[in-house]
Write an enzyme that holds these catalytic residues in place. Structure first.
Site, mmCIF file in Angstrom:
data_model
loop_
_atom_site.group_PDB
_atom_site.id
_atom_site.type_symbol
_atom_site.label_atom_id
_atom_site.label_comp_id
_atom_site.label_asym_id
_atom_site.label_seq_id
_atom_site.Cartn_x
_atom_site.Cartn_y
_atom_site.Cartn_z
ATOM 1 N N HIS A 142 4.230 -5.106 0.709
ATOM 2 C CA HIS A 142 3.371 -6.637 1.704
ATOM 3 C C HIS A 142 2.433 -6.987 0.988
ATOM 4 O O HIS A 142 1.890 -6.864 0.064
ATOM 5 C CB HIS A 142 3.562 -5.975 2.654
ATOM 6 N N GLU B 112 -0.417 3.229 7.607
ATOM 7 C CA GLU B 112 -0.681 3.017 6.589
ATOM 8 C C GLU B 112 -1.104 3.866 4.640
ATOM 9 O O GLU B 112 -0.780 3.628 3.865
ATOM 10 C CB GLU B 112 -1.420 1.439 5.897
ATOM 11 N N HIS C 224 0.933 -5.540 -3.100
ATOM 12 C CA HIS C 224 0.653 -3.853 -2.873
ATOM 13 C C HIS C 224 1.340 -3.182 -1.437
ATOM 14 O O HIS C 224 2.319 -3.875 -1.080
ATOM 15 C CB HIS C 224 -0.862 -3.656 -2.714
ATOM 16 N N HIS D 146 2.485 0.799 0.252
ATOM 17 C CA HIS D 146 2.417 1.726 1.363
ATOM 18 C C HIS D 146 3.446 2.123 2.109
ATOM 19 O O HIS D 146 4.653 2.360 1.531
ATOM 20 C CB HIS D 146 1.523 1.439 3.010
ATOM 21 N N CYS E 39 -5.994 -6.120 0.446
ATOM 22 C CA CYS E 39 -4.963 -6.850 0.850
ATOM 23 C C CYS E 39 -4.552 -8.539 0.598
ATOM 24 O O CYS E 39 -2.899 -8.546 1.013
ATOM 25 C CB CYS E 39 -5.050 -6.723 2.691
ATOM 26 N N HIS F 30 12.196 0.375 1.230
ATOM 27 C CA HIS F 30 11.641 -0.077 -0.242
ATOM 28 C C HIS F 30 12.069 -1.810 -0.025
ATOM 29 O O HIS F 30 12.720 -2.063 -1.008
ATOM 30 C CB HIS F 30 12.770 0.757 -1.266
#
Length: 117
Positions: free
Chosen positions: A14, A107, A29, A31, A25, A69
């Site tokens: 995201h 996360e 990136h 998680h 953020c 994914h």
């Protein structure tokens, strides 16, 4: 009050592109997310459960088919923060299981967001 929880995992990317470019953020990136759904009931059903854990497999199917994914900015209609995701999963679960009391989303191993009306 009886309470049960079940944990689900998925990986996704995201980007919080509304944040300043210098914010980590704001960059693309990913998680390894953990989703925990909590159900509560004052009384147990005839089988002695708040709800049979097996019934919660529908949430796993939803997560696997819609979030795992994937790029969350393409999936959600709101910012892809853990807070918004917790509310999203709560509303999805509550529509199916009236015993749902809260949903938590992680996360990272040290961060959690919870939605509990």
């Amino acid at each position: 009050m009886f309470r049960i929880t079940k944990e689900f995992h998925f990986s996704a990317s995201h980007q919080l592109d509304h944040l300043p470019a210098c914010h980590q953020c704001a960059r693309l990136h990913g998680h390894n997310y953990i989703v925990v759904v909590e159900l509560a009931a004052a009384d147990l059903n005839a089988d002695g459960f708040v709800r049979d854990y097996h019934e919660l497999a529908a949430l796993k199917d939803y997560i696997d088919g819609t979030f795992d994914h994937r790029h969350l900015n393409d999936v959600l209609d709101c910012p892809s923060t853990a807070e918004h995701m917790a509310r999203h999963f709560y509303l999805w679960c509550k529509a199916r299981w009236p015993e749902v009391a809260a949903v938590k989303v992680s996360e990272t191993p040290k961060t959690w967001a919870e939605y509990r009306p």
